[in-house]
Design an enzyme around this catalytic site. Sequence first.
Site, short mmCIF file in Angstrom:
data_model
loop_
_atom_site.label_atom_id
_atom_site.label_comp_id
_atom_site.label_asym_id
_atom_site.label_seq_id
_atom_site.Cartn_x
_atom_site.Cartn_y
_atom_site.Cartn_z
CG ASP A 55 -1.53 0.98 0.93
OD1 ASP A 55 -2.40 1.70 2.42
OD2 ASP A 55 -2.21 1.33 0.40
CG ASP A 82 -5.57 -0.18 -1.04
OD1 ASP A 82 -5.53 1.04 -0.63
OD2 ASP A 82 -6.23 -0.26 -0.90
CG ASN A 83 -4.54 2.06 -3.92
OD1 ASN A 83 -3.73 1.99 -3.06
ND2 ASN A 83 -5.78 1.97 -3.58
CD GLU A 120 -8.32 4.89 -0.11
OE1 GLU A 120 -8.80 3.91 -0.86
OE2 GLU A 120 -6.96 5.00 0.50
CE LYS A 138 0.50 5.85 -9.99
NZ LYS A 138 1.46 5.96 -10.92
O1 LIG Z 1 -0.20 6.89 -3.12
C1 LIG Z 1 -1.22 5.60 -2.89
N1 LIG Z 1 -0.03 4.93 -1.50
C2 LIG Z 1 -1.09 3.80 -0.62
N2 LIG Z 1 -2.20 4.26 -1.27
C3 LIG Z 1 -3.02 5.10 -2.26
C4 LIG Z 1 -4.49 5.22 -1.78
O2 LIG Z 1 -5.15 4.18 -1.24
C5 LIG Z 1 -5.25 6.18 -3.10
F1 LIG Z 1 -6.64 5.70 -3.07
C6 LIG Z 1 -4.35 6.80 -3.72
C7 LIG Z 1 -4.73 8.00 -4.53
C8 LIG Z 1 -4.91 9.30 -3.94
C9 LIG Z 1 -5.52 10.35 -5.16
C10 LIG Z 1 -6.50 10.01 -5.98
F2 LIG Z 1 -7.58 10.88 -6.53
C11 LIG Z 1 -7.02 8.54 -6.00
C12 LIG Z 1 -5.92 7.66 -5.47
C13 LIG Z 1 -3.39 7.12 -3.60
C14 LIG Z 1 -2.06 5.77 -2.59
MG LIG Z 2 -3.89 2.39 -0.61
#
Ligand SMILES: O=c1[nH]cnc2c(O)c(F)c(-c3ccc(F)cc3)cc12
Ligand SMILES: [Mg+2]
Length: 214
Positions: A141, A169-170, A199, A144
């Site tokens: 997490d 995640d993601n 989330e 990416k």
């Molecule tokens: O960088 C990340 N590291 C770990 N988890 C993340 C996440 O759960 C996100 F939703 C997002 C995220 C941030 C901005 C958005 F518009 C969408 C998802 C980023 C991360």
């Molecule tokens: Mg995440």
Amino acid sequence: TGSTRPQRLLRAVQKKATQGDPQSVIATIDDFCRHSEWAMNVGDEKGLILDSIVSEVNPSTALELGTYCGYSTVRIARLLPPGGRCITLEFNPAYAAVARQVIAWAGIQDKVQLVEGPSGDLIPQMKELFGVQTFDFVFLDHWKDRYLPDAKLLEECGLLREGTVLLADNVICPGTPEYLQYVRNSPRYESRYFKSHLEYTKVEDGLEKSVFLG
Ligand SMILES: O=c1[nH]cnc2c(O)c(F)c(-c3ccc(F)cc3)cc12
Ligand SMILES: [Mg+2]
């Protein structure tokens, strides 16, 4: 020089959550992120999937890549068996400082080892630093573009065993296409997608559960 979002999240925890009560810390963060300020915690919907997989694995040794404010660290550590521990790696010192206090407020600091630094440098040191043999569970997490290189690094360092569960995640948003392609096509993994939502939003996202086959 105002406060940062992680600092405002921590202030909400210290104001509203019951000290020593992990569920109360989790609920307070979810309420803050849903009604005050969105933040990139795994959240309540994907968090229930995380909980069910952690409970199924019942890890003695868990690794989390990407601590942020400690929300998923608390979710994982509260479910560990007695003597179980979670090592969590965080690159950003400001995030780590907030996470330490969130984890302490939840009262599960004795189950958690938070290490600051880049995962690519720290993973090869897990055995010597923490006497880790292999991990039972890994939650990816962090960033990416690090999912695939860090998964390969865990393999190369002999930190995975037959049956180790990697949960990412993601995998849809922001998305980790190279990692997905690897775990879904490698004969060394049995992979499954758990469809969910980003989330605190209606946007699609999901978790990929990949069992290392040894
Ligand atoms: O960088 C990340 N590291 C770990 N988890 C993340 C996440 O759960 C996100 F939703 C997002 C995220 C941030 C901005 C958005 F518009 C969408 C998802 C980023 C991360
Ligand atoms: Mg995440």
